[in-house]
Write a protein that holds these residues in place. Structure first.
Motif, short mmCIF file in Angstrom:
data_model
loop_
_atom_site.label_atom_id
_atom_site.label_comp_id
_atom_site.label_asym_id
_atom_site.label_seq_id
_atom_site.Cartn_x
_atom_site.Cartn_y
_atom_site.Cartn_z
N ILE A 122 45.83 50.79 37.70
CA ILE A 122 46.56 49.78 38.26
C ILE A 122 48.09 50.52 38.88
O ILE A 122 48.48 50.24 39.84
CB ILE A 122 47.03 48.53 37.72
CG1 ILE A 122 45.55 47.74 37.46
CG2 ILE A 122 47.87 47.77 38.02
CD1 ILE A 122 45.56 46.79 36.47
N GLY A 123 48.61 51.19 37.81
CA GLY A 123 49.88 51.78 38.16
C GLY A 123 49.69 52.75 39.33
O GLY A 123 50.69 53.02 39.93
N VAL A 125 47.82 52.51 42.08
CA VAL A 125 47.90 51.71 43.13
C VAL A 125 49.24 51.32 43.43
O VAL A 125 49.72 51.15 44.43
CB VAL A 125 46.90 50.60 42.92
CG1 VAL A 125 46.87 49.42 44.15
CG2 VAL A 125 45.58 51.09 42.84
N LEU A 126 49.93 50.75 42.30
CA LEU A 126 51.41 49.95 42.41
C LEU A 126 52.05 51.19 43.15
O LEU A 126 53.18 50.91 43.62
CB LEU A 126 51.70 49.37 41.16
CG LEU A 126 51.12 48.20 40.84
CD1 LEU A 126 51.51 47.61 39.46
CD2 LEU A 126 51.32 47.12 42.00
N PHE A 129 53.35 51.44 46.57
CA PHE A 129 53.86 50.26 47.17
C PHE A 129 55.24 50.08 46.66
O PHE A 129 55.90 49.27 47.23
CB PHE A 129 52.92 49.14 47.24
CG PHE A 129 51.73 49.33 47.82
CD1 PHE A 129 51.63 49.25 49.30
CD2 PHE A 129 50.51 49.83 47.16
CE1 PHE A 129 50.44 49.59 50.07
CE2 PHE A 129 49.49 50.28 47.82
CZ PHE A 129 49.43 49.96 49.31
N MET A 130 55.66 50.17 45.34
CA MET A 130 56.79 49.96 44.82
C MET A 130 57.56 51.41 44.26
O MET A 130 58.36 51.24 43.55
CB MET A 130 56.67 49.14 43.76
CG MET A 130 55.84 49.38 42.70
SD MET A 130 55.35 48.20 41.25
CE MET A 130 57.05 47.87 40.66
N ALA A 135 56.89 51.73 39.53
CA ALA A 135 55.62 51.25 38.79
C ALA A 135 55.43 51.81 37.36
O ALA A 135 55.14 51.27 36.38
CB ALA A 135 54.49 52.01 39.50
N PHE A 245 60.21 39.83 38.96
CA PHE A 245 59.40 40.39 40.14
C PHE A 245 59.92 40.17 41.50
O PHE A 245 59.87 41.04 42.31
CB PHE A 245 58.11 39.53 40.06
CG PHE A 245 57.09 39.95 38.93
CD1 PHE A 245 56.66 41.37 39.05
CD2 PHE A 245 56.77 39.31 37.82
CE1 PHE A 245 55.72 41.85 38.06
CE2 PHE A 245 55.75 39.73 37.05
CZ PHE A 245 55.41 41.12 36.98
#
Length: 459
Positions: A122-123, A125-126, A129-130, A135, A245
């Motif tokens: 998940i990290g 992928v994140l 984008f961030m 992340a 968030f």
């Protein structure tokens, strides 16, 4: 070591890197060796005085520089490093540290191999984008907490740095500063994804596979878990501090704004030009951090074991790095005429054509120890600097430059800013992390063979 920020408009007294000798790089090498050796040789001295030691190396550069080039030149370059590079770095890192520290992931977080591997995936992928820093700051606390009952978790944090803090940020310009600089140079937003996704997929999948096997072996060797951990398994997964968030999205928006918005308004401060977009970004980030601190409950910070020591450590160490790296970057920017000329010339074949494999390694090795953003730009320009040509007929060369700058930031603790921050947070929570050279042994054994394979596969 780049973080996800752009200084906006910045200029300072130019240093002719071609006229500098490698001796000017001694203070920078001194900072790196101090970080690498002193925690092993004199740990108590380093723990209590690392800020003073770093300041000493900074003065070892500034004072001779002022004597040789003049006080004015030293002052101008000091202000440039402070306002155009260090302050944006610290402000953004602090904002991400505070905002991510205000998000508490509750629930049945038990550090099994499956859960740990899922968090790393998940990290990854994140991160695109961030940003790798965003992340990393969001997920490092939950993964440490999930594994708190385990006696061996050094490998968890090391692979976290490999995957989340570096490799995952390679698919979009939001992931890592070099790619964002390429975007500002005219590289299409989706170009990196289209040309590097096979490289990223290979590296991330192999690392996740290696980690799962390693973590499964380590997990099976763990003693039986306490009964209270078993009882916590049924707690529902959820988030506390959800408003952070929104603030995290605001951080990303502010960074994008500062890079894309072109404003003629420029403030000259002792020779350093600070653009309005960069100034508004930094002020906005300070506001975001203050809002996060004001709106996040004490209970969330307590649950996350939020404290300022890791932030202070990174801020002090990178203050010395940003100052002592000034002549090293100047020598690198001198290209073939500077002390790094042999490295720059090595990326070209005898017939004058670019050698993508050498671009990958030259960009990567230098990015492991220097700022990967200017390193990217140096080799971007060495390859011709024509964005249309680089994104079409020379796409493999640009892909090699991009991959080297992002992937090989994982080679050392200072290769990318989140590496050092993750290390500091982990140590603050009692995780025994490898020394500077110990970490390089990990990356040399695990990453270097993968980079060699990738060279033959893609470049």
């Amino acid at each position: 070591m780049g973080l996800f920020f752009l200084p906006g408009v910045a200029s300072a007294a130019d240093i002719d890197g071609a006229s500098l000798s490698l001796a000017w790089g001694v203070p920078f090498a001194g900072v790196l060796l101090s970080i690498a050796v002193m925690p092993l040789v004199v740990p108590n001295v380093w723990h209590h005085h690392f800020g003073k030691i770093t300041t000493g190396w900074a003065l070892a550069f500034l004072l001779p520089f002022a004597f040789y080039f003049g006080i004015h030149a030293a002052w101008v370059n000091f202000i440039h490093a402070l306002l155009a590079e260090y302050m944006p770095f610290v402000i953004l890192l602090t904002a991400l540290y505070v905002v991510a520290g205000g998000i508490y992931i509750r629930g049945s977080l038990r550090g099994t191999p499956v859960l740990n591997t899922a968090i790393l995936a998940i990290g990854a992928v994140l991160a695109s984008f961030m940003g790798t820093t965003g992340a990393s700051m969001l997920l490092i606390r939950p993964i440490i907490r999930a594994n708190a009952q385990r006696s061996s978790m050094t490998h968890v944090v090391v692979f976290f740095i490999f995957i989340v803090s570096n490799a995952g940020g390679s698919l979009t310009p939001l992931g890592d500063p070099p790619l964002f600089l390429g975007f500002l140079k005219g590289v299409p937003f989706t170009w990196t994804f289209q040309h590097i996704w096979p490289d990223t997929l290979f590296l991330v999948v192999v690392l996740l596979g290696l980690f799962f096997v390693w973590d499964t072996w380590a997990y099976r060797r763990e003693p039986a878990q306490p009964a209270k951990v078993e009882a916590a398994e049924h707690e529902r997964l959820g988030f506390d501090g959800k408003f952070n968030f929104v603030l995290l999205a605001a951080v990303v928006a502010l960074v994008l704004m500062s890079g894309i918005w072109q404003s003629p308004v420029v403030f000259d401060i002792a020779g350093t030009e600070v653009g309005l977009p960069g100034l508004l970004r930094d002020l906005g980030l300070v506001v975001v951090a203050v809002i996060s601190l004001a709106t996040t409950s004490h209970r969330v910070h307590t649950a996350n074991q939020f404290g300022w020591d890791p932030m202070f450590e990174v801020a002090k160490l990178f203050a010395g790095i940003f100052l002592t790296i000034i002549p090293v970057i100047a020598m690198l920017k001198a290209g073939t005429e500077g002390p790094f000329g042999p490295i720059v010339r090595a990326v070209t074949n005898p017939d004058g054509s670019p050698n993508p494999a050498m671009y990958f390694w030259a960009t990567g090795v230098l990015s492991s120890f220097l700022d990967n953003a200017p390193t990217y730009l140096v080799f971007f320009n060495t390859a011709g600097g024509d964005v249309l040509q680089l994104t079409t007929e020379m796409a493999t060369t640009l892909a090699a430059i991009s991959a080297g700058a992002v992937f090989m930031g994982a080679n050392t603790y200072i290769g990318n800013a989140p590496n050092m921050m993750v290390k500091a947070i982990a140590e603050d929570r009692g995780v025994r992390m490898p020394s500077f050279f110990g970490y390089m042994l990990w990356s040399g054994i695990i990453l270097t063979p993968l980079f060699i394979i990738m060279t033959y596969m893609f470049f």
